[in-house]
Write an enzyme that holds these catalytic residues in place. Structure first.
Site, PDB file in Angstrom:
ATOM      1  N   GLU A  81       0.847  -1.195   0.000  1.00 22.25           N
ATOM      2  CA  GLU A  81       0.000   0.000   0.000  1.00 22.25           C
ATOM      3  C   GLU A  81       0.882   1.243   0.000  1.00 22.25           C
ATOM      4  O   GLU A  81       1.833   1.304   0.773  1.00 22.25           O
ATOM      5  CB  GLU A  81      -0.908   0.015   1.221  1.00 22.25           C
ATOM      6  CG  GLU A  81      -1.928   1.143   1.173  1.00 22.25           C
ATOM      7  CD  GLU A  81      -2.907   1.145   2.356  1.00 22.25           C
ATOM      8  OE1 GLU A  81      -3.719   2.088   2.426  1.00 22.25           O
ATOM      9  OE2 GLU A  81      -2.851   0.232   3.195  1.00 22.25           O
ATOM     10  N   GLU A  90      -5.456  -2.446  12.916  1.00 24.36           N
ATOM     11  CA  GLU A  90      -5.196  -3.280  11.745  1.00 24.36           C
ATOM     12  C   GLU A  90      -6.130  -4.491  11.713  1.00 24.36           C
ATOM     13  O   GLU A  90      -6.570  -4.913  10.630  1.00 24.36           O
ATOM     14  CB  GLU A  90      -3.736  -3.737  11.730  1.00 24.36           C
ATOM     15  CG  GLU A  90      -2.717  -2.599  11.765  1.00 24.36           C
ATOM     16  CD  GLU A  90      -2.921  -1.544  10.691  1.00 24.36           C
ATOM     17  OE1 GLU A  90      -3.497  -1.847   9.625  1.00 24.36           O
ATOM     18  OE2 GLU A  90      -2.509  -0.392  10.910  1.00 24.36           O
TER      19      GLU A  90
END
Length: 872
Positions: free
Chosen positions: A126, A303
């Site tokens: 990412e 997360e």
């Protein structure tokens, strides 16, 4: 270096011409290079009519070995290769694409794609790191099911990991082995992950509400396992909380975390295989403070929560980044509030908004929560997208009510499961489920800047008229702002602190509105914007006696803290002005002194809240109260106020320190952490007096400490007190923790933040020290970031050496890690917010950086800072 940066616009979005149903990846890891063979099942996008035949695949720093369509090599005329990718021409509607590339993880210092961190190989994809692995449409709306085979030397890389469930493993001959992973859920390529290394592990299990047993594993380099148990416990807490709060049960048979020493970000939510910076995993009382423990808890939860809000439902394009991050930060905030001191946790969130996001909104790169354009996507992982984005979610939750909002989130996830969607899709789902009208609320996503909420009150004949008015300053590229939909929490108290009107939320829709409260026996004390119900700057002139009442009696901890901050700020602003005019410092405000005395005499039960209320506003908050920041005046004012408070209440602070002094074994919980926080606050105040007794006490605390929190409290107290106590404790610290990189980061910050002597020269010496790893982001952030943020007088020194140092490091870093270089450039970019001579020196350094051949990452930040672009 790519020449003139190309700006991308949200308005130009077009769906991918081709979709990839399945991806099969084969990694052949060898010394010096890794060969990646990628086979894709491709079909033309059925939603697009009359397109196809030509397709762009992203790719950077790759050696293309071969490329084939339906196992036939692509002809030269059907292939166009550039530095950033390739075009394929003449493609059929359905085909199998096979791409073979070679990459060199050992030489990849960008920390994107596949790279080496110490003895392991790991990935970070990412936002667009996958294009450093193979040629691929590196965009989040291309969602595929992945099967990954990893082969490597069995002795050097005994652990092989990727997304999903391990369906096969075994020997591969010649001392090699392999593992095959299958991820049953479609995902964008940014969620791909791979790890290979010789790693230690701790294991556990979690039983879901439906009775499934999930295998949990946390991998780290050998010898660090004992620092990972808190992270594992936090993961299990997060899994249980998400089930209890949102009804979201984990959807695979295993969940794996890997702790990595070199990582640009804090962590990454790759499906089932989360990769974390060690700074967000390691937590042991000997090496981590209470703040570190809390950070690990919250980042692990963040997360994990992405499994649904980000992975199962993801972003259509990167302009929608806050779709996943804003919502997941909000969920993290909820979790943190439920697992710590609720009031203080919210205060910390509010401080983040005010100290970091508000200045970003007032700077050269002010941008909406949903940006309209960008050059380099990595530059938009900002506090605005994350934290302000979370505040927008919080506003909707407050307007709907927590239970209704939770149901609305479930509706959103059910409606869009397995899809890549937009922020508009999310807001629409909230409207559908709750019945809220959020048409005007959408302005929050489209416009940058911090609205100013002006409040005035008038009382007559038992009626309180509360007038609210809004105005938002211009930001780059957005001169005129619409009216925002601003929820404002209001409560009324009498002179004894009793509630006379329970808290309620009013919504300011127009530029100016008046809200009336009838049937009051006497003029009440008004508590407004309780808990920071909206990310706005509050302008409400209240008398000291009203603020003192709110400090003592308001039921909202944020409002109590805010009242204390307002009392401090009145004196601090006067002190700044006095310093600028070379006048004597003003006497401390009577209201402030009354409030401090009351706090020390009758502290709140939540000791962490006491510590917060005793802490004067940050230098950032003081500076933001002025049109131009005068660094020397702000620092002088803050030190003066702290020293005067310490002198006036020395005996009370000593008693406070005695009552909260270290005792018993270390436990990380709300009560114990609050006690340690109060002790550190009292010690910090007493250190302002610089007496032999406080020096000896701080050293004694250091010597006796059985945990890093108390040890750091002592070191921080001695920070600006040169002498044998400081030197002895620092020398012991460096020797004791020489083999603990994260602890040595604390030592680097101490060195960089120490104001006596030539700090810029000291930082340069440390940068050149053989023990300093220039390629590790944690080290750079600790030393250079610690210097800029922790030592304002050293950074903003008159000879401009501080600015020159940062400019040199930007230029040195840009060639190997553009993300990190761009972050450092952001420290110089807001030069317009500063008074002279600071502004001129910062701009000069930024201009020197701008003369170089820069990466797109750094060029975007530098050009915005210099004013060469209108803004995002």
């Amino acid at each position: 270096m790519t020449g003139t940066p190309q700006r991308k616009y949200r308005s130009d979005y077009q769906a991918s011409i081709y979709l990839i149903d399945r991806v099969s990846l084969d990694f052949d890891i060898r010394d010096g290079s890794t060969r990646v063979t990628a086979r894709h099942s491709v079909r033309r996008n059925p939603q697009l009519i009359g397109t196809g035949g030509r397709w762009w695949l992203d790719g950077r720093d790759l050696r293309l070995v071969s490329i084939a369509v339906d196992d036939e090599p692509v002809a030269d005329g059907a292939l166009e290769v550039s530095e950033t990718g390739l075009w394929l021409n003449g493609l059929p509607d359905r085909f199998t694409l096979t791409v073979v590339t070679e990459i060199d993880p050992d030489r990849n210092l960008s920390l994107e794609g596949l790279y080496r961190s110490d003895d392991m190989l790991c990935t970070q994809c990412e936002a667009t790191g996958f294009s450093r692995i193979t040629y691929f449409p590196d965009r989040p709306d291309v969602m595929s099911r992945y099967t990954t085979r990893v082969e490597a030397d069995a002795e050097r890389y005994p652990v092989l990991l990727s997304n999903g469930n391990c369906i096969e493993s075994g020997a591969a001959g010649e001392g090699r082995h392999y593992a095959v992973y299958e991820d049953p859920f479609a995902k964008p390529c940014y969620l791909f992950a791979l790890v290979a290394g010789d790693l230690g592990v701790i294991r556990d299990t979690f039983t879901t509400t439906s009775g499934r047993e999930v295998a949990l594993a946390l991998y780290t380099e050998h010898g660090n396992e004992d620092q990972c148990h808190h992270a594992m416990a936090s993961l299990k807490d997060a899994m249980a909380w998400d089930e209890a709060t949102y009804g979201l049960e984990y959807d695979l048979d295993s969940f794996v975390i890997v702790a990595v020493g070199s990582f640009n970000m804090g962590a990454m939510e790759n499906k089932s295989l989360n990769i974390f910076n060690t700074a967000c995993i390691f937590a042991h009382q000997d090496t981590a403070t209470d703040s570190d423990f809390a950070r690990v808890r919250d980042v692990v939860a963040h997360e994990y929560f992405h499994n649904y809000t980000g992975n199962r439902v993801t972003c259509r394009d990167w302009f929608q980044l806050s779709l996943k991050e804003g919502l997941t930060v909000y969920r993290e905030h909820q979790f943190a509030i439920d697992h710590g001191s609720p009031g203080v946790t919210r205060i910390e969130q509010v401080r983040m908004i005010r100290d970091v996001q508000f200045p970003e909104d007032a700077g050269p790169r002010a941008h909406p929560v949903r940006p309209e354009s960008y050059v380099e996507m990595n530059n938009f992982y900002t506090i605005t997208v994350y934290e302000k984005g979370a505040e927008l979610i919080r506003m909707m939750a407050q307007m709907a009510g927590r239970e209704a909002f939770t149901k609305a989130v479930k509706h959103y996830l059910d409606k869009h499961d397995g899809q890549a969607v937009t922020i508009e899709d999310f807001v629409l789902a909230i409207e559908e489920s709750t019945g809220l009208d959020l048409a005007q609320f959408r302005h929050w996503y489209a416009f940058a800047g911090t609205p100013r909420l002006r409040v005035s009150s008038r009382f007559a004949d038992g009626r309180l008229s509360l007038e609210l008015a809004q105005a938002t300053p211009a930001t780059p590229g957005q001169e005129n702002k619409p009216n925002f939909d601003i929820p404002v929490s209001v409560a009324l108290f009498d002179d004894a602190g009793q509630v006379v009107r329970a808290p309620e939320i009013v919504r300011l829709i127009e530029q100016r509105e008046t809200f009336v409260f009838d049937g009051l026996a006497a003029e009440p004390t008004v508590s407004v914007l309780r808990g920071l119900t909206a990310p706005v700057r509050l302008e409400f002139d209240q008398p000291d006696d009203a603020l003192v009442r709110l400090m003592a009696h308001d039921s909202d901890p944020v409002s109590r803290w805010d009242a204390a901050q307002s009392l401090y700020m009145a004196t601090l602003k006067a002190a700044v002005t006095a310093h600028q005019n070379d006048e004597p410092m003003p006497a401390l405000g009577e209201g402030m002194m009354t409030a401090v005395a009351a706090l020390l005499a009758d502290p709140p039960d939540d000791r962490a809240l006491l510590a917060e209320m005793l802490t004067v506003p940050s230098a950032t908050q003081i500076g933001e109260a002025f049109d131009a920041i005068d660094v020397a005046a702000v620092e002088a004012a803050r030190r003066y106020v702290k020293r005067e408070i310490a002198a006036r209440f020395e005996a009370e602070l000593e008693r406070l320190a005695d009552a909260h002094a270290p005792s018993g074994g270390y436990v990380f919980d709300q009560v114990a952490a609050g006690r340690r926080r109060v002790f550190a606050t009292a010690l910090d105040y007493l250190a302002c007096l610089d007496t032999p007794a406080i020096r000896k006490r701080a050293q004694a605390v250091y010597d006796a400490a059985d945990n890093m929190t108390d040890r750091m409290a002592a070191l921080n107290a001695l920070q600006d007190l040169p002498g044998e106590e400081r030197e002895a404790t620092r020398a012991d610290f460096a020797e004791r923790f020489a083999d603990q990189p994260l602890v040595m980061d604390k030592w680097l910050r101490l060195q960089a933040a120490t104001e006596d002597g030539d700090t810029a020269a000291r930082v340069r010496d440390l940068l050149a020290d053989d023990r300093f790893d220039f390629t590790n982001p944690n080290r750079v952030r600790a030393l250079v970031g610690g210097f800029v943020r922790g030592n304002p007088l050293g950074f903003h020194r008159a000879d401009r050496a501080g600015y020159a140092l940062v400019a040199d490091e930007i230029l040195r870093l840009d060639a190997i890690n553009p993300q990190l270089a761009a972050a450092l450039a952001g420290l110089l970019a807001p030069w317009r917010r500063y008074a002279e001579p600071y502004a001129g020196g910062m701009r000069e350094a930024l201009a020197r950086v701008g003369e170089a051949d820069l990466s797109d990452n750094t060029r975007e930040i530098v050009d915005a800072g210099l004013g060469d672009q209108a803004g995002p």
